[in-house]
Every structure is written in C-alpha cells, then in structure tokens.
Design a protein around this motif. Structure first.
Motif, PDB file in Angstrom:
ATOM      1  N   LEU A   1       0.852  -0.875   0.124  1.00 54.52           N
ATOM      2  CA  LEU A   1      -0.072   0.111  -0.538  1.00 54.52           C
ATOM      3  C   LEU A   1       0.804   1.296  -0.183  1.00 54.52           C
ATOM      4  O   LEU A   1       1.661   1.627   0.816  1.00 54.52           O
ATOM      5  N   SER A   2       0.765   1.742  -0.505  1.00 50.03           N
ATOM      6  CA  SER A   2       0.914   3.324  -0.400  1.00 50.03           C
ATOM      7  C   SER A   2       0.683   3.969   0.532  1.00 50.03           C
ATOM      8  O   SER A   2      -0.584   4.364   1.387  1.00 50.03           O
ATOM      9  N   GLY A   3       1.035   5.483   1.018  1.00 48.50           N
ATOM     10  CA  GLY A   3       0.587   5.843   1.595  1.00 48.50           C
ATOM     11  C   GLY A   3      -0.795   7.137   1.228  1.00 48.50           C
ATOM     12  O   GLY A   3      -1.346   8.095   2.184  1.00 48.50           O
ATOM     13  N   GLN A   4      -0.977   6.608   0.297  1.00 51.42           N
ATOM     14  CA  GLN A   4      -2.393   7.513  -0.423  1.00 51.42           C
ATOM     15  C   GLN A   4      -4.157   6.690   0.612  1.00 51.42           C
ATOM     16  O   GLN A   4      -4.096   5.972   0.792  1.00 51.42           O
ATOM     17  N   ILE A   5      -4.056   7.352   1.054  1.00 51.23           N
ATOM     18  CA  ILE A   5      -5.797   8.049   1.484  1.00 51.23           C
ATOM     19  C   ILE A   5      -7.224   7.708   0.591  1.00 51.23           C
ATOM     20  O   ILE A   5      -7.191   8.275  -0.616  1.00 51.23           O
ATOM     21  N   TRP A   6      -7.343   6.173   0.817  1.00 52.72           N
ATOM     22  CA  TRP A   6      -9.066   5.758   0.156  1.00 52.72           C
ATOM     23  C   TRP A   6      -9.569   6.534   0.729  1.00 52.72           C
ATOM     24  O   TRP A   6     -10.207   5.921   1.663  1.00 52.72           O
ATOM     25  N   GLU A   7     -10.603   7.939  -0.196  1.00 52.24           N
ATOM     26  CA  GLU A   7     -12.018   7.898   0.082  1.00 52.24           C
ATOM     27  C   GLU A   7     -12.843   7.313   0.503  1.00 52.24           C
ATOM     28  O   GLU A   7     -13.156   7.071  -0.598  1.00 52.24           O
ATOM     29  N   PRO A   8     -13.792   6.525   1.305  1.00 52.19           N
ATOM     30  CA  PRO A   8     -14.855   5.868   0.991  1.00 52.19           C
ATOM     31  C   PRO A   8     -16.131   7.324   0.595  1.00 52.19           C
ATOM     32  O   PRO A   8     -15.400   8.792   0.500  1.00 52.19           O
ATOM     33  N   PRO A   9     -17.173   7.397  -0.182  1.00 52.65           N
ATOM     34  CA  PRO A   9     -17.961   7.529  -0.449  1.00 52.65           C
ATOM     35  C   PRO A   9     -18.400   8.403   0.750  1.00 52.65           C
ATOM     36  O   PRO A   9     -18.410   7.853   1.865  1.00 52.65           O
ATOM     37  N   GLU A  10     -19.580   9.918  -0.098  1.00 56.58           N
ATOM     38  CA  GLU A  10     -20.050  10.521   1.493  1.00 56.58           C
ATOM     39  C   GLU A  10     -21.486  10.406   2.228  1.00 56.58           C
ATOM     40  O   GLU A  10     -21.637   9.445   1.491  1.00 56.58           O
ATOM     41  N   GLY A  11     -21.206  10.006   3.508  1.00 55.84           N
ATOM     42  CA  GLY A  11     -21.839   9.316   4.214  1.00 55.84           C
ATOM     43  C   GLY A  11     -21.910   7.564   4.201  1.00 55.84           C
ATOM     44  O   GLY A  11     -22.593   7.211   5.535  1.00 55.84           O
ATOM     45  N   THR A  12     -20.743   7.460   4.319  1.00 57.58           N
ATOM     46  CA  THR A  12     -19.831   5.943   4.431  1.00 57.58           C
ATOM     47  C   THR A  12     -19.415   5.639   6.528  1.00 57.58           C
ATOM     48  O   THR A  12     -19.412   6.878   7.250  1.00 57.58           O
ATOM     49  N   PRO A  13     -20.474   5.146   6.737  1.00 55.30           N
ATOM     50  CA  PRO A  13     -19.739   5.174   8.551  1.00 55.30           C
ATOM     51  C   PRO A  13     -19.256   4.356   8.355  1.00 55.30           C
ATOM     52  O   PRO A  13     -18.074   3.569   8.541  1.00 55.30           O
ATOM     53  N   LEU A  14     -17.690   5.461   9.570  1.00 57.01           N
ATOM     54  CA  LEU A  14     -16.608   5.258   9.742  1.00 57.01           C
ATOM     55  C   LEU A  14     -15.985   4.241  11.162  1.00 57.01           C
ATOM     56  O   LEU A  14     -17.473   5.212  11.956  1.00 57.01           O
ATOM     57  N   LEU A  15     -15.329   3.658  11.605  1.00 57.59           N
ATOM     58  CA  LEU A  15     -15.712   3.104  12.299  1.00 57.59           C
ATOM     59  C   LEU A  15     -14.701   3.948  13.408  1.00 57.59           C
ATOM     60  O   LEU A  15     -13.621   4.043  12.614  1.00 57.59           O
ATOM     61  N   GLY A  16     -14.727   3.507  14.781  1.00 55.05           N
ATOM     62  CA  GLY A  16     -13.272   4.501  15.440  1.00 55.05           C
ATOM     63  C   GLY A  16     -11.497   3.926  15.436  1.00 55.05           C
ATOM     64  O   GLY A  16     -11.905   2.430  15.119  1.00 55.05           O
ATOM     65  N   GLU A  17     -10.856   5.423  14.471  1.00 53.96           N
ATOM     66  CA  GLU A  17     -10.005   3.829  14.618  1.00 53.96           C
ATOM     67  C   GLU A  17      -8.921   3.432  15.426  1.00 53.96           C
ATOM     68  O   GLU A  17      -9.073   4.464  16.710  1.00 53.96           O
ATOM     69  N   ARG A  18      -8.137   2.629  15.841  1.00 61.32           N
ATOM     70  CA  ARG A  18      -7.482   1.721  16.879  1.00 61.32           C
ATOM     71  C   ARG A  18      -6.263   1.186  15.916  1.00 61.32           C
ATOM     72  O   ARG A  18      -6.527   0.273  14.763  1.00 61.32           O
TER      73      ARG A  18
END
Length: 220
Positions: free
Chosen positions: A109-126
C-alpha cells in the motif's frame, strides 16, 4: 487419527504450514488521531485506491481493518483489507458474505488515502500494536474437551495474528477456488468496535497458502 487431523485442518485448528511465523498478540490502541500511514490498523480510512466496494443493499461498505506485508508476511500479498456493511443488518457472518468484501493487493500500500463515498459509516480508528508471543503446540491427536486442549485454549485465546484459531466454535472451512487448497487461519479479533457485532462474534480471517484468496467470517 487421520480423519481427526483432516477435520481439524479444515477448521483451522492445525498449524498446517511450518513456514507461517509465530503468533503475534494484538493490542488495539486508540491514538486519538488518524494515522495516514500504510500500517496494520482497524477503522478510519484505508490506504489505497480503486472502486469502493458496495453491499448488496446498495450501501457503501465500511472499512474495518487492513493488514500490511511490511509488518506481516501475507503469502506474497502487499496487503489484506476487509470491508463490511454497517448501514443495515446485512449478511457479514458467512465467509465473504454478500454484505462484506476482502480486498487483496499484490503491491504494498502507498500512503495515499482511499476516500470512502460521502455518508459511509466510519469505524473508530485503532492502531494494532503487534507483540511476538510463543503459543504452546497443539498435538494433532488432541481433541476439544480433552484436558490438554483446555490448557492450550486458555493460553491461545485472544486477539492475535497467526498461530492456531482459538474460538468457542469452529470456523467454516474455505477452499480456494484458484488453487484448490484450504485457506489457513490468519487472524482472530474480538476487541474491534463493529456496531455490537463483536459482543457475540470473533472476526476470523483466513488466507490461502498460495496467497490467491482470503476470507473473513464471524465465529461465536
């Protein structure tokens, strides 16, 4: 005895590949900020790019976790990423259920962030911190509920990557459709927040020994 061993291997109870490294204990750490590096982690936004996976209900899947080759051997893959539907009560318990998706990347994986579609529920990052930890051997002729198995289970239970699966019930055997080999146990998690899913289930990941395919399922 041969039948016992074959059944346990299909269920993930046999460390079938001596080349697989020793167990890594996993500890989930809430850093309080998003880590954009291509690291092994749970929740937030994934690294990578491409068409964002969708559920059969039409909702975009939520990113759950990613495992990276830079930290963990993944049989020739650069990363394994898992997505599941958090918008509705869709099927995410079966191996690769219709409400989930496993993405294998051959390249790191590169350092690029894969952006989710607008409104996608996000889980808290750990962040997952990994500690190499020896796991006691499990002889092939020992069956569940025998005294040695109980001692082994107590030592092997918990959130981990590699080793041998240690959950209350067996996982479902998954045969790789590309090379016709059984997928091997890769990881089990119970602490990652997933809308209550893991109050009742372990998340169990499996990976083909040739790196062709992977699956994720819920195991009580």
């Amino acid at each position: 005895i041969r039948d016992r061993i074959a059944a346990k291997e299909r269920a993930g109870f046999v460390d079938a590949d001596p080349e697989v490294p020793g167990r890594r204990r996993v500890q989930f750490v809430d850093t309080g900020r998003e880590d954009l590096r291509p690291t092994t982690r749970w929740g937030g936004r994934p690294n990578g790019r491409g068409e964002w996976p969708a559920c059969y209900c039409g909702s975009p899947l939520s990113f759950v976790f990613q495992l990276c080759e830079s930290e963990l051997p993944l049989f020739g893959n650069g990363a394994l990423q898992y997505f599941a539907c958090m918008a509705n009560n869709c099927e995410i318990y079966e191996p690769n259920g219709a409400g989930s998706a496993v993405v294998l990347s051959r390249e790191p994986l590169s350092g690029q962030i894969w952006e989710p579609p607008e409104g996608t529920p996000l889980l808290g990052e750990r962040v997952m911190t990994l500690t190499e930890s020896p796991e006691p051997p499990l002889p092939s002729d020992v069956l569940p509920y025998e005294p040695y198995f109980s001692d082994w289970f107590s030592a092997a239970y918990g959130d981990k990557i590699y080793g041998i699966q240690a959950t209350g019930n067996d996982s479902k055997a998954v045969l790789c459709s590309a090379c016709n080999r059984w997928q091997l146990f890769l990881a089990q998690f119970s602490k990652g927040p997933m809308n209550g899913y893991e109050d009742w289930f372990h998340t169990v990941a499996k990976l083909c020994p040739n790196g062709c395919s992977a699956s994720v399922q819920g195991v009580r």
